[in-house]
Design a protein around this motif. Structure first.
Motif, mmCIF file in Angstrom:
data_model
loop_
_atom_site.group_PDB
_atom_site.id
_atom_site.type_symbol
_atom_site.label_atom_id
_atom_site.label_comp_id
_atom_site.label_asym_id
_atom_site.label_seq_id
_atom_site.Cartn_x
_atom_site.Cartn_y
_atom_site.Cartn_z
ATOM 1 N N ALA A 178 6.988 -4.989 7.680
ATOM 2 C CA ALA A 178 8.092 -5.934 7.544
ATOM 3 C C ALA A 178 7.533 -7.338 7.742
ATOM 4 O O ALA A 178 6.961 -7.648 8.782
ATOM 5 N N GLY A 179 7.693 -8.168 6.741
ATOM 6 C CA GLY A 179 7.119 -9.502 6.750
ATOM 7 C C GLY A 179 6.028 -9.686 5.727
ATOM 8 O O GLY A 179 5.569 -10.815 5.509
ATOM 9 N N VAL A 180 5.616 -8.588 5.060
ATOM 10 C CA VAL A 180 4.502 -8.638 4.105
ATOM 11 C C VAL A 180 4.931 -7.947 2.817
ATOM 12 O O VAL A 180 5.393 -6.797 2.858
ATOM 13 N N PRO A 181 4.780 -8.583 1.658
ATOM 14 C CA PRO A 181 5.141 -7.916 0.402
ATOM 15 C C PRO A 181 4.144 -6.839 0.027
ATOM 16 O O PRO A 181 2.971 -6.884 0.408
ATOM 17 N N GLY A 182 4.629 -5.856 -0.744
ATOM 18 C CA GLY A 182 3.758 -4.807 -1.246
ATOM 19 C C GLY A 182 3.730 -3.584 -0.351
ATOM 20 O O GLY A 182 4.485 -3.459 0.616
ATOM 21 N N VAL A 183 2.832 -2.670 -0.694
ATOM 22 C CA VAL A 183 2.649 -1.399 0.019
ATOM 23 C C VAL A 183 1.219 -1.361 0.530
ATOM 24 O O VAL A 183 0.273 -1.518 -0.235
ATOM 25 N N VAL A 184 1.047 -1.167 1.828
ATOM 26 C CA VAL A 184 -0.282 -1.155 2.425
ATOM 27 C C VAL A 184 -0.976 0.178 2.190
ATOM 28 O O VAL A 184 -2.149 0.233 1.817
ATOM 29 N N ILE A 185 -0.275 1.280 2.417
ATOM 30 C CA ILE A 185 -0.825 2.627 2.224
ATOM 31 C C ILE A 185 0.162 3.420 1.388
ATOM 32 O O ILE A 185 1.364 3.437 1.688
ATOM 33 N N GLY A 186 -0.312 4.092 0.350
ATOM 34 C CA GLY A 186 0.587 4.881 -0.475
ATOM 35 C C GLY A 186 -0.025 5.217 -1.812
ATOM 36 O O GLY A 186 -1.222 5.505 -1.911
ATOM 37 N N HIS A 187 0.798 5.163 -2.857
ATOM 38 C CA HIS A 187 0.293 5.489 -4.202
ATOM 39 C C HIS A 187 1.085 4.718 -5.241
ATOM 40 O O HIS A 187 2.195 4.231 -4.992
ATOM 41 N N ASN A 188 0.486 4.581 -6.403
ATOM 42 C CA ASN A 188 1.209 4.099 -7.566
ATOM 43 C C ASN A 188 1.243 5.213 -8.603
ATOM 44 O O ASN A 188 1.033 6.376 -8.266
ATOM 45 N N THR A 189 1.484 4.900 -9.842
ATOM 46 C CA THR A 189 1.586 5.948 -10.863
ATOM 47 C C THR A 189 0.280 6.704 -11.023
ATOM 48 O O THR A 189 0.276 7.919 -11.262
ATOM 49 N N ASP A 190 -0.859 6.029 -10.838
ATOM 50 C CA ASP A 190 -2.145 6.583 -11.241
ATOM 51 C C ASP A 190 -3.059 7.011 -10.104
ATOM 52 O O ASP A 190 -3.959 7.820 -10.320
ATOM 53 N N LEU A 191 -2.877 6.456 -8.916
ATOM 54 C CA LEU A 191 -3.812 6.795 -7.835
ATOM 55 C C LEU A 191 -3.152 6.643 -6.475
ATOM 56 O O LEU A 191 -2.112 6.009 -6.323
ATOM 57 N N ALA A 192 -3.794 7.266 -5.473
ATOM 58 C CA ALA A 192 -3.328 7.237 -4.090
ATOM 59 C C ALA A 192 -4.463 6.770 -3.197
ATOM 60 O O ALA A 192 -5.643 6.937 -3.530
ATOM 61 N N TRP A 193 -4.100 6.238 -2.037
ATOM 62 C CA TRP A 193 -5.126 5.742 -1.122
ATOM 63 C C TRP A 193 -4.645 5.890 0.321
ATOM 64 O O TRP A 193 -3.446 5.956 0.611
ATOM 65 N N GLY A 194 -5.601 5.935 1.213
ATOM 66 C CA GLY A 194 -5.341 5.921 2.647
ATOM 67 C C GLY A 194 -6.418 5.102 3.316
ATOM 68 O O GLY A 194 -7.497 4.887 2.756
ATOM 69 N N LEU A 195 -6.150 4.639 4.541
ATOM 70 C CA LEU A 195 -7.160 3.828 5.217
ATOM 71 C C LEU A 195 -7.186 4.115 6.718
ATOM 72 O O LEU A 195 -6.198 4.536 7.313
#
Length: 822
Positions: free
Chosen positions: A322-339
């Motif tokens: 909350a306070g930051v645009p976008g998604v930090v960890i997750g996926h879009n249509t083509d790929l997923a990520w974690g950190l």
């Protein structure tokens, strides 16, 4: 935040009013709950936006332009979490005294010295037009919500604040406030400065040899993320610590200022290729370990351009701040990520030699050089403004200016200190970067290579990214600015008056650790060493010792393929690695008390799993706590290690029955292993009997080990009725520190969960709708809202919720539908 006498009386008066008022209290509590269904007219939008919320209140936002998508994200964040956002921006800008008065002045003085807001202003100048447009749209959305909401309409916390600080006015949101939040997270995941200070203290007290025993090197047979020996030749030689200048006790003070520094902060993530799954596609799993708080640190969201076109390319879901645009960890249509946190050594403390005749000059290679300075004005609620001068050397801010007793440093160290001196901090987060730009860029990446390219701007905090795409590729990338030093290894503070310990640059991105489709078919990161000793650069000496990583690698090597449900069981695995080490020793103890014998039978029959309902786990963990206290509290009562370091220390010590460490320095006798184990076990039985009753068979680990989620402001007031308004818990929890289910606790403070899996995410690339996600508290930051704490029972019982993606799945599950119209 502890309350003073006047604040206490005001807050207690509020409680009485709420109790007496009854219905008035309900109205006060509910008036900030946001509208989540129907239609709202919101000036500033370009077109209609749809917001669907599932049964847990998770919003999926559908918009036809980038502007409207991130405008709506800002609006929704403000609906649910504005108090959290407001508080975080006051931390990042070092303006807590404006909210809470003189009690936070020391905190602000230290944070002004670090200068996060000054760095963030420099970052604004580096921001690309695309990212700036998103930051502006997000801010417009927050401010559109603030245009119609203020004070009690925003959150219950503003009702309380209005009694203690009636003149406070909420200011508009700005892109600067988003960038300062990144600095707060960088501090929480800051690296090894705490260890640097602690080692300096211990070296003075115990000597270097015994300090090395408490901070052993990474084990030769330890787990590595990328064990490839072809990565390089040799690590630069480590400078002898005798040449470094230790520092006095500051770990507790630094952490108290910002709320970070828990030894359990870390994370797990892994990616499995299609060859290692039952689904025929990769799986990405992630559970970041962060301090527990109310509301939780994550906010789950879906952000969907409709249609997805070049001008509106975002189609993403996952967790945000909350306070930051976008998604930090997750996926879009083509790929997923974690950190997960890499934890590189990116902070160095420099002891500066100051001119005795001019306190604003310091030595550089035999010459006196003028410090630069910045004047800061701190506004104080209910008081007069305070002016502060922040001084800089070539290394960074002079942080010793905020320590009233810094001049006592020399008496606390065995080494010769310059006189006079100052202490400055060099830290990568105090140099401008492009973190938010990186998030925006990887949110719209379509291939692993595009994602990797976006990470070039992920300067700090350095992270271990695992990535998978729908084509079946899996990858690992460590981004971040990691310094190259002329000499030294960052193990202790260093002299700053010559160039001997200067940073000469950063590891080039192309030389940072990277892997694509490794032959084993999976990649595990759990804060263990990234690379082996043949890597040509020093990343850090302070790796997590790898107990979680070893357990995870053993699991993945022991089974040919895994389903998403298997991954759930792995993320919540509770095996305690100290069980096999010490249970055999406990079996041999002679105990005479009946309750102790019954407890001994329970622990010797224990399966080494820290399950919440396990009586054997309760006995063992209580024993291990008292083992740490009996062994180390006589010499270092204020510097007890966290679980990771305690595990490797006591694993080694278990095989040394007459080690001097076993001796209790407070007694005339010379104790050995058996004496300390017996005393620790008896201490544990006495303590747990007092806490859980006289029948050991009714004991449970969850009865001792609970998670209480505390509001970061009024939830720490020290006034029980006020805390009861905002805090929730405790929720019985399994796991423990340096266990895969990493619900950390502190040996010196009892068994309460201090940090843990801030969310658990499992992403199935064969079908995004078969993914899972749960975080700790709930989507809402409004006390008593249905979504304030509705995730916690599932989280506590190691369960999951559906992580929905497709339009059909989202809209079929929706219980609320809000239309935002321009």
């Amino acid at each position: 935040m502890k309350a003073g006498p006047i604040l206490r009386s005001i807050l207690l008066g509020l409680i009485l009013l709420l109790i007496i008022g009854g219905v008035l209290g309900v109205i006060t509590v509910r008036r900030s709950f946001p509208q989540t269904s129907g239609t709202l007219t919101v000036p500033g939008l370009e077109a209609k936006v749809e917001v669907y919320r599932d049964p847990l209140g998770v919003p999926h936002i559908y918009a036809s332009s980038v502007h409207d998508l991130f405008f709506a994200q800002g609006f929704v964040h403000a609906q649910d979490r504005f108090w959290q956002m407001d508080f975080w921006r006051h931390i990042g800008s070092a303006r807590l005294s404006e909210l809470f008065g003189e009690s936070q002045l020391d905190t602000d003085r230290f944070l002004r010295t670090l200068g996060w807001a000054r760095v963030a202003r420099q970052e604004l100048e580096l921001t690309t037009p695309e990212t700036m447009a998103i930051l502006n749209a997000y801010s417009e959305g927050v401010n559109a919500y603030l245009a119609d909401h203020s004070g009690p309409d925003l959150s219950l916390e503003y009702v309380v604040l209005g009694l203690t600080n009636p003149d406070y006015q909420v200011e508009p949101w700005e892109p600067l406030h988003t960038l300062t939040w990144a600095k707060v997270m960088a501090w929480d995941l800051r690296g090894n400065m705490d260890e640097e200070i602690e080692r300096a203290q211990l070296a003075s007290q115990l000597g270097l040899d015994r300090t090395h025993e408490l901070f052993p090197d990474y084990p030769d047979d330890g787990s590595y993320i990328l064990p490839d020996p072809a990565l390089g030749s040799t690590v630069p030689g480590a400078l002898s610590p005798i040449a470094l200048s230790p520092l006095q006790e500051r770990v507790a003070a630094l952490d108290a200022l910002t709320g970070g520094g828990d030894s359990g902060l870390g994370s797990n993530n892994w990616v499995l290729s299609a060859s290692k799954t039952t689904t025929g596609a990769p799986i990405v799993a992630n559970d970041p370990h962060l301090g527990i708080q109310m509301p939780g640190i994550w906010y789950q969201v879906g952000l969907h351009c409709r249609p997805v076109v070049d001008d509106c390319p975002f189609n993403i879901a996952g967790v945000s701040f909350a306070g930051v645009p976008g998604v930090v960890i997750g996926h879009n249509t083509d790929l997923a990520w974690g950190l997960t946190n890499t934890g590189p050594d990116v902070m160095d403390l420099y002891i500066e030699r100051v001119n005795p005749d001019n306190a604003n000059q310091y030595e550089v290679n035999g010459e006196w050089v003028e410090m630069t300075s910045v004047e800061e004005t701190i506004l104080v609620a209910g008081g007069e403004p305070v002016t502060q001068i922040v001084r800089y050397t070539r290394h960074g801010p002079v942080i010793s200016d905020t320590y009233e007793d810094a001049t006592n440093l020399a008496s606390a160290t065995a080494l010769q200190m310059p006189e006079p001196f100052a202490i400055s901090l060099r830290w990568t987060a105090l140099e401008p970067g492009r973190l938010v730009q990186s998030v925006v860029e990887y949110n719209r990446a379509r291939t692993v290579e595009e994602f990797r390219d976006a990470l070039r701007n992920f300067n700090v905090p350095a992270q271990n990214f695992v990535i998978a795409d729908r084509e079946g590729n899996i990858a690992y990338q460590m981004p971040g600015d990691v310094p190259i030093r002329a000499h030294g290894d960052g193990w202790l503070p260093v002299p700053g008056w010559s160039n001997d310990f200067e940073w000469t640059g950063y590891i080039p991105f192309e030389q940072l650790p990277w892997s694509l489709n490794p032959p084993q078919g999976y990649i595990v990161t759990a804060n263990q060493a990234v690379v082996g000793p043949n890597y040509p650069h020093l990343i850090t000496r302070d790796w997590d010792y790898g107990y979680r990583a070893r357990r995870l690698n053993a699991i993945f090597l022991g089974q040919p393929a895994f389903s998403p449900q298997d991954i759930q069981a792995i993320q919540t695995d509770n095996q305690n690695p100290m069980g096999p080490v010490y249970v055999s020793l406990l079996r041999e103890l002679t105990v005479s008390d009946g309750a102790a014998r019954q407890a001994q039978a329970l622990v010797t029959a224990w399966d080494f799993q820290n399950e919440a309902n396990s009586s054997g786990a309760a006995v063992f963990n209580a024993f291990f706590r008292h083992l740490v206290l009996r062994t180390l509290a006589d010499e270092i009562p204020d510097r007890l290690p966290g679980a990771d370091r305690a595990f490797i220390f006591f694993e080694s010590l278990a095989g040394q029955p007459t080690s001097p460490w076993w001796d209790d320095a407070s007694t005339p006798e010379i104790e050995d292993r058996t004496a300390i184990l017996t005393a620790a076990f008896e201490d544990a039985v006495t303590e747990v009997t007092g806490l859980l009753g006289t029948d050991p068979s009714s004991w449970s680990w969850g009865g001792l080990h609970g998670a209480t989620f505390r509001n970061q402001t009024f939830g720490e007031s020290g006034i029980a009725p006020i805390e009861a308004l905002f805090n929730r818990g405790g929720f019985p929890s399994g796991g423990g520190g340096s266990i895969v289910n990493a619900t950390n606790w502190r040996f010196g403070e009892g068994y309460a969960v201090t940090s843990g899996p801030s969310m658990r995410m499992i992403q199935d690339l064969s079908d995004w709708d078969r993914s899972f996600l749960i975080h700790t508290t709930g989507e809402s930051g409004h006390a008593f809202h249905p979504h304030y704490i509705d995730m916690a029972p599932t989280w506590s019982h190691e369960g999951y919720a559906p992580f929905l993606w497709s339009d059909d799945a989202v809209q079929s599950a929706a219980v609320d539908h809000l239309t935002l119209e321009p």
